[in-house]
Design a protein around this motif. Structure first.
Motif, short mmCIF file in Angstrom:
data_model
loop_
_atom_site.label_atom_id
_atom_site.label_comp_id
_atom_site.label_asym_id
_atom_site.label_seq_id
_atom_site.Cartn_x
_atom_site.Cartn_y
_atom_site.Cartn_z
N GLN A 1 7.50 9.19 -9.89
CA GLN A 1 6.34 10.06 -10.16
C GLN A 1 6.06 11.13 -9.10
N GLN A 2 6.34 10.71 -7.92
CA GLN A 2 6.15 11.79 -6.71
C GLN A 2 7.10 12.68 -6.89
N GLY A 3 8.34 12.49 -7.22
CA GLY A 3 9.63 13.29 -7.21
C GLY A 3 9.55 14.26 -8.17
N LYS A 4 8.90 13.93 -9.47
CA LYS A 4 8.74 14.67 -10.58
C LYS A 4 7.49 16.04 -10.24
N TYR B 1 13.75 4.29 0.56
CA TYR B 1 12.45 5.34 0.36
C TYR B 1 13.05 6.74 0.37
N GLY B 2 13.61 7.14 1.38
CA GLY B 2 14.02 8.43 1.56
C GLY B 2 15.10 9.08 0.47
N LYS B 3 16.01 8.34 0.28
CA LYS B 3 17.29 8.67 -0.68
C LYS B 3 16.53 8.63 -2.05
N GLY B 4 15.63 7.60 -2.35
CA GLY B 4 14.99 7.25 -3.77
C GLY B 4 14.07 8.72 -4.14
N LEU B 5 13.45 9.06 -3.08
CA LEU B 5 12.43 10.28 -3.29
C LEU B 5 13.23 11.27 -3.42
N ALA B 6 14.34 11.84 -2.65
CA ALA B 6 15.06 12.85 -2.68
C ALA B 6 15.90 13.13 -4.18
N ASP B 7 16.48 11.71 -4.50
CA ASP B 7 17.14 11.72 -5.79
C ASP B 7 16.14 12.17 -7.02
N GLU B 8 14.94 11.64 -6.98
CA GLU B 8 14.05 12.03 -7.96
C GLU B 8 13.63 13.42 -7.95
N THR B 9 13.28 13.89 -6.83
CA THR B 9 13.06 15.25 -6.59
C THR B 9 14.00 16.28 -7.27
N GLY C 1 -2.22 5.19 -13.85
CA GLY C 1 -2.80 6.50 -13.73
C GLY C 1 -2.55 7.13 -12.02
N ALA C 2 -1.58 6.66 -11.59
CA ALA C 2 -1.13 7.28 -10.35
C ALA C 2 -1.05 8.61 -10.31
N GLY C 3 -1.40 9.60 -9.38
CA GLY C 3 -1.06 10.92 -9.60
C GLY C 3 -0.77 11.57 -8.15
N TYR C 4 -0.16 12.54 -7.93
CA TYR C 4 0.27 13.07 -6.54
C TYR C 4 -0.19 14.62 -6.56
N PRO D 1 0.84 -1.18 -0.04
CA PRO D 1 0.12 0.06 0.02
C PRO D 1 0.79 0.93 -0.16
N ALA D 2 2.14 1.10 0.34
CA ALA D 2 2.92 2.26 0.56
C ALA D 2 4.43 2.43 0.11
N SER D 3 4.98 1.12 -0.48
CA SER D 3 6.34 1.37 -0.82
C SER D 3 6.54 1.93 -2.32
N THR D 4 7.28 3.05 -2.30
CA THR D 4 7.41 3.90 -3.67
C THR D 4 8.74 3.69 -4.39
N ASN D 5 9.54 3.16 -3.63
CA ASN D 5 10.89 2.93 -4.34
C ASN D 5 10.78 2.23 -5.91
N PRO D 6 11.19 2.73 -7.07
CA PRO D 6 10.72 2.10 -8.30
C PRO D 6 11.44 0.74 -8.32
N LYS D 7 12.62 0.45 -7.68
CA LYS D 7 13.16 -0.86 -7.69
C LYS D 7 12.08 -1.94 -7.11
N PHE D 8 11.40 -1.74 -6.42
CA PHE D 8 10.30 -2.84 -5.82
C PHE D 8 9.52 -3.65 -7.08
N THR D 9 9.25 -2.78 -7.86
CA THR D 9 8.53 -3.38 -9.13
C THR D 9 9.71 -3.77 -10.20
N ASP D 10 10.37 -2.67 -10.41
CA ASP D 10 11.17 -2.62 -11.50
C ASP D 10 12.20 -4.14 -11.59
N GLU D 11 12.57 -4.50 -10.16
CA GLU D 11 13.29 -5.54 -9.98
C GLU D 11 12.70 -6.52 -9.49
#
Length: 376
Positions: free
Chosen positions: A155-158, A182-190, A360-363, A131-141
């Motif tokens: 998506q969120q970082g953009k 989570y934190g580094k992934g989001l900060a890097d994308e932002t 269709g996920a949006g932030y 319900p909550a894990s947002t790092n792309p690697k979760f599904t990419d890998e």
């Protein structure tokens, strides 16, 4: 070989008893049939507020499904796993679930837990919807078994990076992260999106999670004249950082991600949290599709904030896919999830792409004011 002979009457008596026992078990087995599922997250530790949200969402979903007759004539049994957002503990929880015959896991919360746990689930034949894990690697890998009903950090970082570039042009921005998946992934994308939009931070650094005193970090930000602090991390540290910044006289705006969506943030930050901005999907509590369930939660004294409804929705979508597949077999259900949809849920219609990401996920942005947050 010697053969022991049994009197015919005794033999017939034993056969009759065996037949009676088989008949008895045959009639009672369906009533005892159960499907074991689980929810996993930080039930204890500094991020336990989110574990509580997930547990409340899963428990209500299971109760509602069982009240409606269960699935395939069977009742759901919910197991609860506490990973404390620790990767090693998450793997241990995953193995425990496998030993209990769990078919499906709504979890985990932290990406750093979901990613290693998903490898165990894949090998053990367990389907996972986070319900909550947002790092792309979760599904990419990920494998056949990885799904999520939330969006991704890219998506969120953009959304966050473009907002910073547009609304804080000329401001001195700091981008902080806690070095977690989570934190580094989001900060890097932002940061990537900020740069693409023509912006640039003056400071980019990591901090150590779990500390109580961030005054040295705050002094560094103050010396650099920072006016916008972006935090890729969780609400506990973000609340402390902005409170200590305001105590040092900084007039900075805190901006963060979806991990600030808990009332516990305000309990830590206090009035210093006023004006804090955060990205999160549109509030599912306001959706018509969730109205009845929201009433149900509120009748029990629960505010279904943050990831309560996302966890409820994960269980709800899985249950519908079980019905469509006509089986609780995880691989059959996973195939149904990807082939089917849109699945009706408290989150609105949900569908998945081939990797298991929700389409269709949006932030959008939310703002904290006087102890509560609302969509901007």
């Amino acid at each position: 070989m010697l053969k022991t002979l049994m009197p015919r009457g005794l033999r017939l008596g034993l056969l009759g008893a065996a037949a009676a026992a088989a008949l008895a078990f045959g009639t009672t087995a369906p009533a005892r049939a159960q499907i074991h599922i689980a929810v996993a997250g930080p039930i204890t530790g500094e991020y336990a507020a989110f574990g509580t949200q997930m547990k409340e969402g899963a428990e209500m979903a299971v109760a509602d499904i069982n009240k409606a007759g269960g699935l395939l004539g069977q009742k759901l049994i919910l197991e609860v796993g506490d990973d404390a957002c620790d990767p090693k503990q998450a793997v241990s929880v995953a193995n425990q679930f496998a030993s209990k015959g769990v078919k499906f896991v709504a979890g985990h919360f932290c990406s750093g837990s979901s990613i290693p746990a998903s490898k165990v689930y894949s090998e053990e034949g367990i389907l996972q919807i986070s319900p909550a894990s947002t790092n792309p690697k979760f599904t990419d890998e990920g494998s056949w078994n990885t799904f999520r009903v939330c969006g991704r950090d890219d998506q969120q970082g953009k959304v966050a990076g473009e907002y910073l570039a547009k609304h804080y042009k000329g401001e001195k921005i700091a981008i902080l992260n806690d070095n977690s998946a989570y934190g580094k992934g989001l900060a890097d994308e932002t940061a990537k999106a900020l740069h693409a939009a023509g912006g640039k931070e003056v400071i980019s650094t990591a901090y150590t999670p779990g500390e109580k005193d961030y005054s040295a970090l705050v002094s560094k930000l103050k010396e650099a004249g920072v006016t916008v602090i972006y935090v890729g991390g969780y609400h506990t540290e973000a609340g402390l950082i902005i409170r200590q910044a305001k105590e040092q006289g900084m007039k900075a705006t805190l901006v963060g991600g979806d991990a600030l969506v808990t009332n516990e943030f305000w309990q830590i930050a206090g009035d210093a949290g006023n004006g804090t901005l955060m990205t999160f999907p549109p509030d599912p509590r306001l959706m018509k599709t969730a109205a009845d369930v929201v009433k149900e939660f509120k009748a029990k004294g629960i505010d279904p904030e943050g990831y309560v409804l996302y966890t409820y929705g994960a269980v709800q979508v899985w249950a519908d896919a079980v019905k469509k597949a006509g089986s609780a077999d995880p691989k059959k259900v996973a195939a149904a999830l990807k082939a089917g949809g849109k699945w009706p849920s408290v989150l609105g219609p949900v569908s998945f792409d081939k990797k298991g990401d929700v389409t269709g996920a949006g932030y959008v942005f939310f703002e904290w004011k006087n102890g509560s947050y609302a969509q901007m």
